[in-house]
Design an enzyme around this catalytic site. Sequence first.
Site, PDB file in Angstrom:
ATOM      1  N   ASP A  65       0.829  -1.207   0.000  1.00 32.50           N
ATOM      2  CA  ASP A  65       0.000   0.000   0.000  1.00 32.50           C
ATOM      3  C   ASP A  65       0.864   1.257   0.000  1.00 32.50           C
ATOM      4  OD1 ASP A  65       0.992  -0.407   2.559  1.00 32.50           O
ATOM      5  OD2 ASP A  65      -0.950  -0.745   3.489  1.00 32.50           O
ATOM      6  N   ASN A 134      -7.605  -2.988  14.291  1.00 34.69           N
ATOM      7  CA  ASN A 134      -9.007  -3.225  13.916  1.00 34.69           C
ATOM      8  C   ASN A 134      -9.157  -4.342  12.882  1.00 34.69           C
ATOM      9  OD1 ASN A 134      -8.015  -2.037  11.610  1.00 34.69           O
ATOM     10  ND2 ASN A 134      -9.493  -0.369  11.526  1.00 34.69           N
ATOM     11  N   HIS A 136      -7.419  -4.673  10.027  1.00 28.13           N
ATOM     12  CA  HIS A 136      -7.149  -4.375   8.613  1.00 28.13           C
ATOM     13  C   HIS A 136      -5.867  -5.058   8.143  1.00 28.13           C
ATOM     14  CE1 HIS A 136      -4.771  -0.485   9.694  1.00 28.13           C
ATOM     15  NE2 HIS A 136      -3.913  -1.288   9.107  1.00 28.13           N
ATOM     16  N   GLU A 141      -9.769  -1.550   5.320  1.00 36.62           N
ATOM     17  CA  GLU A 141     -10.415  -1.302   6.602  1.00 36.62           C
ATOM     18  C   GLU A 141     -11.708  -2.118   6.719  1.00 36.62           C
ATOM     19  OE1 GLU A 141      -8.748   0.200   8.683  1.00 36.62           O
ATOM     20  OE2 GLU A 141      -7.903   2.096   8.017  1.00 36.62           O
TER      21      GLU A 141
HETATM   22  C1  GLP Z   1      -0.402   0.133   8.594  1.00 35.42           C
HETATM   23  C2  GLP Z   1      -0.121  -0.671   7.333  1.00 35.42           C
HETATM   24  C3  GLP Z   1      -0.409  -2.137   7.541  1.00 35.42           C
HETATM   25  C4  GLP Z   1       0.207  -2.608   8.835  1.00 35.42           C
HETATM   26  C5  GLP Z   1      -0.420  -1.879   9.991  1.00 35.42           C
HETATM   27  C6  GLP Z   1       0.080  -2.344  11.341  1.00 35.42           C
HETATM   28  O1  GLP Z   1      -1.687   0.595   8.688  1.00 35.42           O
HETATM   29  N1  GLP Z   1      -0.875  -0.209   6.207  1.00 35.42           N
HETATM   30  O2  GLP Z   1       0.112  -2.859   6.428  1.00 35.42           O
HETATM   31  O3  GLP Z   1       0.009  -3.994   8.987  1.00 35.42           O
HETATM   32  O4  GLP Z   1      -0.099  -0.518   9.827  1.00 35.42           O
HETATM   33  O5  GLP Z   1       1.256  -1.678  11.706  1.00 35.42           O
HETATM   34  P1  GLP Z   1       2.187  -2.080  12.887  1.00 35.42           P
HETATM   35  O6  GLP Z   1       2.943  -3.279  12.434  1.00 35.42           O
HETATM   36  O7  GLP Z   1       3.087  -0.897  13.084  1.00 35.42           O
HETATM   37  O8  GLP Z   1       1.340  -2.358  14.057  1.00 35.42           O
END
Ligand code: GLP
Length: 264
Positions: A65, A134, A136, A141
């Site tokens: 993304d 959440n 995702h 989302e």
């Molecule tokens: C972002 C990314 C996701 C990732 C998520 C969790 O929103 N788009 O791909 O999995 O964060 O991040 P973290 O690993 O810092 O908890």
Amino acid sequence: MDILIRDTPDQVAQTAADIVEIYVRRGQTIGLATGSTPLGLYRELIRRHREEHLSFAGIDAFCLDEYIGLPADHEQSYHRFIRDNFTSQVDFADERVHSPDGMDPRPWVAAELYEKHIRDVGGISVQVLGVGTNGHIGFNEPASPLRARTRVETLHQQTLSDNARFFSSPEEVPTHAITQGLGTILDARHPLLLATGEGKANAIAAMVEGPLSASCPASVLQLHDQVTVVVDKPAASQLADIDYYRHMESARPEWMGLDGLPVD
Ligand code: GLP
């Protein structure tokens, strides 16, 4: 799903690296996630590159993304994040590390082009994933269409607040992103989802043991036949059937590799 429970985040990174290495040694395309969770994996892959001749030359990598409206060289763009934290420290060819163009004035066109690009190289073999609190994955989302291709998404308030820590003020967090769709992620040969810490425990339980539902986008992985989830104990703490998952790993047939295929 293969659910592998490890004592520490370091061990999560080791196991994840063992899986990614299988595909890298075969020269196959890998999918990369941002966020703090995969950083240990990337550090371990960098170590294996330096000490064990693991080479990324000649392979393609696709990010999951990208924020809309952040220039590629912005500190928090995922284009830059993946270079700073991983690909520039190994022998990846920079032009083979791909991410959606978050600065395209027509982001829906950038999304379509990205989807086509993934298809044109023959798809992604191993897709590294984190998970949001959440549920995702990528930036899909709750209420995301379960079969969608790469597309524009509006970030959830929860995600805006979770990700605000990376920006100097919450108002700076972009409100939209281009993300591989859940259908795109399902097309990867082997989704590999990592989670550490108690903050992810509810999302992991909903993903593994909850209903298949757009309310927990990660639960779409229940439809895939070769998913590996690697979690530390705190992230596994809400799983009801944890003893079975541990048993499944200890009873794993010797002939079966971490990619689900017979070991050579
Ligand atoms: C972002 C990314 C996701 C990732 C998520 C969790 O929103 N788009 O791909 O999995 O964060 O991040 P973290 O690993 O810092 O908890």
